[in-house]
Design a protein around this motif. Sequence first.
Motif, PDB file in Angstrom:
ATOM      1  N   ALA A 216       0.828  -1.213   0.000  1.00  0.00           N
ATOM      2  CA  ALA A 216       0.000   0.000   0.000  1.00  0.00           C
ATOM      3  C   ALA A 216       0.858   1.256   0.000  1.00  0.00           C
ATOM      4  O   ALA A 216       0.561   2.245  -0.683  1.00  0.00           O
ATOM      5  N   ARG A 217       1.948   1.219   0.759  1.00  0.00           N
ATOM      6  CA  ARG A 217       2.845   2.375   0.805  1.00  0.00           C
ATOM      7  C   ARG A 217       3.458   2.631  -0.574  1.00  0.00           C
ATOM      8  O   ARG A 217       3.469   3.765  -1.060  1.00  0.00           O
ATOM      9  N   VAL A 218       3.985   1.575  -1.175  1.00  0.00           N
ATOM     10  CA  VAL A 218       4.648   1.756  -2.467  1.00  0.00           C
ATOM     11  C   VAL A 218       3.624   2.162  -3.540  1.00  0.00           C
ATOM     12  O   VAL A 218       3.938   2.968  -4.428  1.00  0.00           O
ATOM     13  N   ALA A 220       1.051   4.032  -3.025  1.00  0.00           N
ATOM     14  CA  ALA A 220       0.823   5.471  -2.853  1.00  0.00           C
ATOM     15  C   ALA A 220       1.992   6.260  -3.413  1.00  0.00           C
ATOM     16  O   ALA A 220       1.824   7.271  -4.094  1.00  0.00           O
ATOM     17  N   LEU A 221       3.201   5.762  -3.138  1.00  0.00           N
ATOM     18  CA  LEU A 221       4.409   6.446  -3.630  1.00  0.00           C
ATOM     19  C   LEU A 221       4.388   6.563  -5.152  1.00  0.00           C
ATOM     20  O   LEU A 221       4.671   7.613  -5.715  1.00  0.00           O
ATOM     21  N   THR A 223       1.778   6.211  -7.176  1.00  0.00           N
ATOM     22  CA  THR A 223       0.576   6.828  -7.742  1.00  0.00           C
ATOM     23  C   THR A 223       0.655   8.346  -7.690  1.00  0.00           C
ATOM     24  O   THR A 223       0.215   9.048  -8.597  1.00  0.00           O
ATOM     25  N   ASN A 224       1.243   8.854  -6.606  1.00  0.00           N
ATOM     26  CA  ASN A 224       1.268  10.298  -6.412  1.00  0.00           C
ATOM     27  C   ASN A 224       2.180  10.962  -7.437  1.00  0.00           C
ATOM     28  O   ASN A 224       3.392  10.758  -7.413  1.00  0.00           O
ATOM     29  N   ASP A 225       1.609  11.739  -8.343  1.00  0.00           N
ATOM     30  CA  ASP A 225       2.460  12.421  -9.317  1.00  0.00           C
ATOM     31  C   ASP A 225       2.510  13.925  -9.069  1.00  0.00           C
ATOM     32  O   ASP A 225       3.111  14.662  -9.842  1.00  0.00           O
TER      33      ASP A 225
END
Lengths: 427, 677
Positions: A216-218, A220-221, A223-225
Amino acid sequence: MFTRRRFLCGATAAALALPAFARGLAAEASGNTILVSILLDGGCDGFNTVVPLNQYGIYSQLRKIPGTTQYLSVLESDVATAGTAFEPNYTVPSSSALSYGFHPNMTALRALYGKGKVAVLLGVGLPPADRNRTSHEVAKFDWATGSINKLGYTNLGWLGQTFDAIGATGALPPAVSMNYSSPTILRGAKRTPLVLGGDIGGFNVACGASGADCTARVNALTTNDAQSLPSIAADFARSVALDTTSYVATVKQYATAVTGADYPAIGKSGLKSQLKQIARLIRAGSPSRAYFASQGGYDTHSQQNSPGHHPDLVGELSDAVNDFYGYLAANGLSQNVVIMTYSDFGRRVQANSTAGTDHGTASVAFIVGDLVKPGVYGQYPDLTKLDTNGNPVIQVDFRNHISDLVGALGADPTPIVGGSYPKLGYI
Amino acid sequence: MKRGLRAFIAAAFVASPAIAHAAPATFATTYVSSAVPRGQTGFDAGVDVSQGRYVRLTASGTIALPGYSACRATTAEGCAAVSSPSRSAPDAATGSLIAAFVSRSGMLLTAWSPVGLAAYVAVPPDAARMVLRINGTTGYEFGAFRVVADVVGSADGAADSAVRDATYYRRGFPGTRTLPSQLPTRSDVQYAMRRFGFGDTPANVTAVSNSGVAAWIAQQLSPETIDDSALNTYVEPIPLYGTGPSTKDGYDNYDAILQRRIVQREIASKRQLLEKMTLHWLEHFAVSQDKVNSAAAMIRYEETVRTDALGNFKQLVSDVSVEPAMLLWLDNNNNDGSNVVQNPPNENFARELMQLYVLGTTQLNPDGSAVVDVAGNALQTYTDTDVKQVAQALTGFQRTASPNPGKVDPRTVEGVKFYPARHAKGPFTIMGQTVTDTGDPTIVGKVIASIASNPATAPFEVKELLQRFVTETPSPGYVARIVPVWNANADDPKQLAKVMAAIAADPEFYAGKGTMIKEPIEFAVDAIRGLNGAQATPFTPAMQTPYRSVNTVLGAMQQQQWYPPSVFSFYRPGEKESLLTNSLLLSRWSDGASLSNATRMTTLCPTCDVNLDLTSLTALAGGSDAQSAAGYVLDALVDGGTPQLRGLLQNYLANNVHALTPGAVWIVLTSPEYEVN
């Protein structure tokens, strides 16, 4: 005084000194040449790296440590014992050589020279027209950009510009730094260099958690642009992040494919470690074509011959290059790999009062590989003819040297070094 | 043909009487599309804001690409509010509407986005007009908007308080009529506190917002007026000489104490600007323990730098020049000038004194640009002959270290002595100036006064300060406005404080927001301060974060305190490319973000060397739901963050806020937003 004609004469003489068969031995440069550049950071003392045996008297006299009975010079007897003396004709054995001597700690490089794998470039440096060429900042910048007096006007390196010209596609960028930093020499207008550091097996994201939380952390990392944040720095951070995440899988694949377990031991040597990582990438088939490594500690203003300083550094350099070349050769990969060294500047001939040497001008450079036509290029500066600052006269403009390397990679050097600087012909 | 143009909005300006303070009035302005070259502010009249103190906008309109249909939805924010930007869908033009303040001369002062959320935005000093532009992904977008701009003398707190909850990341003012003296947006306050310090908790940001960030800056500029006595009980004590851990490679050694102390001060000192300035000068005058190899000399050095950090520049340079650590670092220790012909002195310190510490290699105009000759080549400030003269002038100093001092304060162990017999005889000629010599230590001040009188000094130093505290590429105008302040106070004991005051008061100060990347030490300390964290003191060998100690984390991020790699320190001031490379970013993600494992959810972790305090998240965030928790972390670390990051965090936290909070901190610390300083 330096003139291009004098330099050309020197180069020609050196080239002619080679036996014809030796020149025929060198392989041909082609579009897949890989260049490994090693920065000897801080300004390497050329005089104690390649010793002028044929000017030994004046050299030794200038290297007397003031106020003492000691000398900073390399002893002739140490060169003889180590067997590191050499002639421009690389086939002449050390025992009969009288012209020059590698530092006695450089036995490995001397052996490679005897095998016809090394070109020694003498008297190379930044020309007098280069203001502040004795400043680390200016000198390093100029060596990186292949230009003079342009600090503040450009920040594109000559290797970066080379790849701008010839283009490069592939999973990894053409230019790769191995020391965490993004050196100017690799910066181009088109593709940002890949910057690695430490063991390439560690080029990965540690998420600090396990299982689903890690996923989940990765997620989010990645996905966030940060597209909606109108900020120069966020734009930059986003682009580095996107590049980095896109390189992780490829680097991991290479690192896994070639662990380097059969590479010679690196000990605590940062340079050996960097070259080992480069060897792993090359052997794994990375598309990159220029690598940057560095070795610090050459700014030897004081106690130049004490442990950890110049003698140990050149010994480490010699061993590191030999290990690297040997590994590639043993794996049939040395045909198209060229290794070259460069440094901010050379050092003053005269020793200072703290048993060191201050910033100078001319230094030496080594070009190593199967593509190299072995021998000596340029000329050793005449130590009886120093300029008003006590510096030797440059024999080879660094732009001629860079022209050879840009050409070996397959680009036209003229627009990159800002003029026509004839190649020295060592490749 | 597509031009390299950034689409822009021109204004059909509707004239209106000037607005008196505290007298709200409204402009109704219809904007139409128009293009101006990328990066320029445009030729439209915009809205006159010169008489107002705050602006509130509501906008409706569309953003489009030439040749494509406009985006379908029309909202207050344009297309950005209804679809996430996508480069692959040209028929759904994307972008967001940005407002910008422009000075009377057309200089861009500051910009914000998105507009249209009915928040009040402060008008910076010197702002003449407010214009709009579109921040798009292709550079070709244009738009047509109807904009209502309230330019007012004060904000209506009652009306605004309702808005604040709905628009968390772009808050308005607190619901009160007691307004900050200036800089009312929350992210402006966070920006100022991050640049002039290491950030702060949301509660403290609110407190500074209420009392006024200008007052906070003014106080920070006079650190002696700030009671920092609590710091002494927090910072790890320096062991008496000979009683500290002596192992060099273990975690529990004397170096580690020095490293922890500086981080502890940055975390806990109320004199935040003093610590930030100390960091700046320690990087400007970088010395490495690798060569100095004396913790006692390093302690002295740090204290000397801190003493002068907001004082007088020439005093600072003079004091640093004869510090034992500097003498050892750049080989000026025991430099013999008794026979300069036979026995040339070492030039290492002399060269860096001119090149790196005071004036740089090239002559500079007062705006920081290079002085060039007719061929366009930069002119040099000094020659090798000048280097030799300075080297001779500074001979004769020797570091004295007590060989067996006993168990004393290590600061008393190191000293400096001047030996006239080893000092070269003056006078000296330095860059054309004659420097007289009386054969005593006063020569240091004379040499530095002479070098610092060079016209390049002020622009060189001012530009570096701006690059450290405001933006990587300060405008020539900004440099030119600060340089006279530097020069006018060249002999003032508070010169540097006055320079920093001018930097903060400049209309371009807030334009630096979002232009810089954090250094690793800022990455770590900002996170700890933002989440009300603390380093445990005294440190015990068992203490680590769940993975590593803070200083190990700093080392992994390639910024081991007291071990800069060279005289050039770790990074060029503010240079993005050297601060953030692929491998350095991975070390921030893998090592820097591991600080999130020190998140304290319930009770103090006794074996952690740092605790990020989220124990009272429920109370602080006003709710334990995912939305509140995400909002709190985002406010603490990234000025509220973007809607996208907020959405990602809320989704992540939706299952179990408390169990997943360390992960939420990790996600924020690894975001591009957090890299922004």
